[in-house]
Design a protein around this motif. Sequence first.
Motif, PDB file in Angstrom:
ATOM      1  N   ASP A   3      -1.943  43.685  -8.813  1.00  0.00           N
ATOM      2  CA  ASP A   3      -0.476  43.765  -8.798  1.00  0.00           C
ATOM      3  C   ASP A   3       0.251  43.804  -7.473  1.00  0.00           C
ATOM      4  OD1 ASP A   3      -0.834  42.925 -11.513  1.00  0.00           O
ATOM      5  OD2 ASP A   3      -0.484  45.056 -12.346  1.00  0.00           O
ATOM      6  N   ASP A   4      -0.261  44.647  -6.579  1.00  0.00           N
ATOM      7  CA  ASP A   4       0.427  45.369  -5.666  1.00  0.00           C
ATOM      8  C   ASP A   4      -0.080  44.409  -4.246  1.00  0.00           C
ATOM      9  OD1 ASP A   4      -2.124  46.081  -5.105  1.00  0.00           O
ATOM     10  OD2 ASP A   4      -1.587  48.225  -4.582  1.00  0.00           O
ATOM     11  N   ASP A   5      -0.898  43.362  -4.336  1.00  0.00           N
ATOM     12  CA  ASP A   5      -1.334  42.508  -3.338  1.00  0.00           C
ATOM     13  C   ASP A   5      -0.349  42.034  -2.272  1.00  0.00           C
ATOM     14  OD1 ASP A   5      -4.016  42.990  -3.667  1.00  0.00           O
ATOM     15  OD2 ASP A   5      -4.491  40.963  -4.540  1.00  0.00           O
ATOM     16  N   ALA A  17      -8.266  51.154   6.546  1.00  0.00           N
ATOM     17  CA  ALA A  17      -8.665  49.770   6.788  1.00  0.00           C
ATOM     18  C   ALA A  17      -9.641  50.064   8.216  1.00  0.00           C
ATOM     19  CB  ALA A  17      -7.803  48.821   6.940  1.00  0.00           C
ATOM     20  N   LEU A  18      -9.242  50.397   9.122  1.00  0.00           N
ATOM     21  CA  LEU A  18      -9.727  50.793  10.594  1.00  0.00           C
ATOM     22  C   LEU A  18     -10.642  51.558  10.440  1.00  0.00           C
ATOM     23  CD1 LEU A  18      -6.532  50.878  12.803  1.00  0.00           C
ATOM     24  CD2 LEU A  18      -8.370  49.009  12.620  1.00  0.00           C
ATOM     25  N   LEU A  41      -6.900  41.756  13.197  1.00  0.00           N
ATOM     26  CA  LEU A  41      -6.245  41.370  11.988  1.00  0.00           C
ATOM     27  C   LEU A  41      -5.585  42.491  11.355  1.00  0.00           C
ATOM     28  CD1 LEU A  41      -8.994  38.681  11.069  1.00  0.00           C
ATOM     29  CD2 LEU A  41      -6.748  38.354  11.704  1.00  0.00           C
ATOM     30  N   VAL A  42      -6.301  43.624  11.162  1.00  0.00           N
ATOM     31  CA  VAL A  42      -5.731  44.941  10.461  1.00  0.00           C
ATOM     32  C   VAL A  42      -4.250  45.097  11.054  1.00  0.00           C
ATOM     33  CG1 VAL A  42      -5.846  47.269  10.069  1.00  0.00           C
ATOM     34  CG2 VAL A  42      -7.878  45.836   9.840  1.00  0.00           C
ATOM     35  N   LEU A  51      -4.981  42.581   4.022  1.00  0.00           N
ATOM     36  CA  LEU A  51      -6.245  43.767   4.262  1.00  0.00           C
ATOM     37  C   LEU A  51      -7.396  43.666   3.396  1.00  0.00           C
ATOM     38  CD1 LEU A  51      -4.302  47.264   5.048  1.00  0.00           C
ATOM     39  CD2 LEU A  51      -5.120  45.319   6.730  1.00  0.00           C
ATOM     40  N   ARG A  52      -7.383  43.430   2.195  1.00  0.00           N
ATOM     41  CA  ARG A  52      -8.538  43.521   1.137  1.00  0.00           C
ATOM     42  C   ARG A  52      -9.237  42.224   1.510  1.00  0.00           C
ATOM     43  NH1 ARG A  52      -4.276  45.123  -2.806  1.00  0.00           N
ATOM     44  NH2 ARG A  52      -4.892  47.253  -3.403  1.00  0.00           N
ATOM     45  N   ALA A  53      -8.731  41.295   1.851  1.00  0.00           N
ATOM     46  CA  ALA A  53      -9.230  39.870   2.437  1.00  0.00           C
ATOM     47  C   ALA A  53     -10.355  40.098   3.616  1.00  0.00           C
ATOM     48  CB  ALA A  53      -8.613  38.843   2.654  1.00  0.00           C
ATOM     49  N   LEU A  54     -10.014  41.188   4.327  1.00  0.00           N
ATOM     50  CA  LEU A  54     -11.087  41.237   5.498  1.00  0.00           C
ATOM     51  C   LEU A  54     -12.287  42.192   4.883  1.00  0.00           C
ATOM     52  CD1 LEU A  54      -8.418  42.906   8.100  1.00  0.00           C
ATOM     53  CD2 LEU A  54      -9.416  40.456   8.093  1.00  0.00           C
ATOM     54  N   PHE A  55     -12.329  42.593   3.749  1.00  0.00           N
ATOM     55  CA  PHE A  55     -13.353  43.156   3.243  1.00  0.00           C
ATOM     56  C   PHE A  55     -14.328  42.485   2.202  1.00  0.00           C
ATOM     57  CE2 PHE A  55     -10.938  46.543   5.055  1.00  0.00           C
ATOM     58  CZ  PHE A  55     -11.681  47.108   6.062  1.00  0.00           C
ATOM     59  N   ALA A  56     -13.661  41.259   1.774  1.00  0.00           N
ATOM     60  CA  ALA A  56     -14.023  40.644   0.763  1.00  0.00           C
ATOM     61  C   ALA A  56     -15.797  40.124   0.947  1.00  0.00           C
ATOM     62  CB  ALA A  56     -13.439  39.441   0.639  1.00  0.00           C
ATOM     63  N   ASP A  57     -16.008  39.914   2.138  1.00  0.00           N
ATOM     64  CA  ASP A  57     -17.618  39.605   2.488  1.00  0.00           C
ATOM     65  C   ASP A  57     -18.597  40.740   2.692  1.00  0.00           C
ATOM     66  OD1 ASP A  57     -16.379  39.757   4.924  1.00  0.00           O
ATOM     67  OD2 ASP A  57     -17.546  38.128   5.997  1.00  0.00           O
ATOM     68  N   LEU A  58     -18.088  41.973   2.762  1.00  0.00           N
ATOM     69  CA  LEU A  58     -18.806  43.112   3.398  1.00  0.00           C
ATOM     70  C   LEU A  58     -19.295  43.885   1.977  1.00  0.00           C
ATOM     71  CD1 LEU A  58     -16.646  44.358   6.119  1.00  0.00           C
ATOM     72  CD2 LEU A  58     -18.761  43.342   6.266  1.00  0.00           C
ATOM     73  N   PRO A  59     -20.509  44.791   2.076  1.00  0.00           N
ATOM     74  CA  PRO A  59     -20.831  45.156   1.126  1.00  0.00           C
ATOM     75  C   PRO A  59     -19.835  46.591   0.730  1.00  0.00           C
ATOM     76  CG  PRO A  59     -22.174  45.740   2.894  1.00  0.00           C
ATOM     77  CD  PRO A  59     -21.232  44.794   3.458  1.00  0.00           C
ATOM     78  N   SER A  60     -20.147  47.181  -0.396  1.00  0.00           N
ATOM     79  CA  SER A  60     -19.379  48.304  -0.689  1.00  0.00           C
ATOM     80  C   SER A  60     -19.774  49.676   0.300  1.00  0.00           C
ATOM     81  CB  SER A  60     -19.524  48.880  -2.118  1.00  0.00           C
ATOM     82  OG  SER A  60     -19.049  47.935  -2.863  1.00  0.00           O
ATOM     83  N   PRO A  61     -18.858  50.564   0.460  1.00  0.00           N
ATOM     84  CA  PRO A  61     -17.769  50.685  -0.403  1.00  0.00           C
ATOM     85  C   PRO A  61     -16.480  50.009   0.638  1.00  0.00           C
ATOM     86  CG  PRO A  61     -18.372  52.495   1.269  1.00  0.00           C
ATOM     87  CD  PRO A  61     -19.346  51.542   1.129  1.00  0.00           C
TER      88      PRO A  61
END
Length: 132
Positions: A3-5, A17-18, A41-42, A51-61
């Motif tokens: 909801d807060d995207d 994020a950094l 990009l950050v 910001l969330r899109a920058l981590f979509a293809d990375l493993p958790s966390p």
Amino acid sequence: MNDDDELWVDSADRKVALRALAEHREAEHLTTTEHDRRQDLVQGAQTRADLRALFADLPSPHPLIGEERDAWEATPGSRPVADTPDGRSNGTGLVLGSGGVVVLGALLAGWWVPAILLACVVVVVTVLVAAH
């Protein structure tokens, strides 16, 4: 999609994020070039979705951004704990702080030998307090 995207990114979100990017670089999930690109990009991100899109293809966390971060920081078990199991400080900081002020005062006054002796006493007392 959260909801807060569409909410604007704040400096705390960017720091989180950094820090997460640095962890992924250390874990070798990112090359140096890709890490540097995502850092840029950050800095240019406007929304939390950016910001969330920058981590979509990375493993958790993945980093906790926005309200997720705020809720995590507000959770009692998520913050660093005090020095003792019952939640009280063991006094190490007080001993180091006050002892450091006394040693610094002695050094500034030109009392080298007393300053060295005081420094030794402060270290010993700090170790004893921390061990207790």
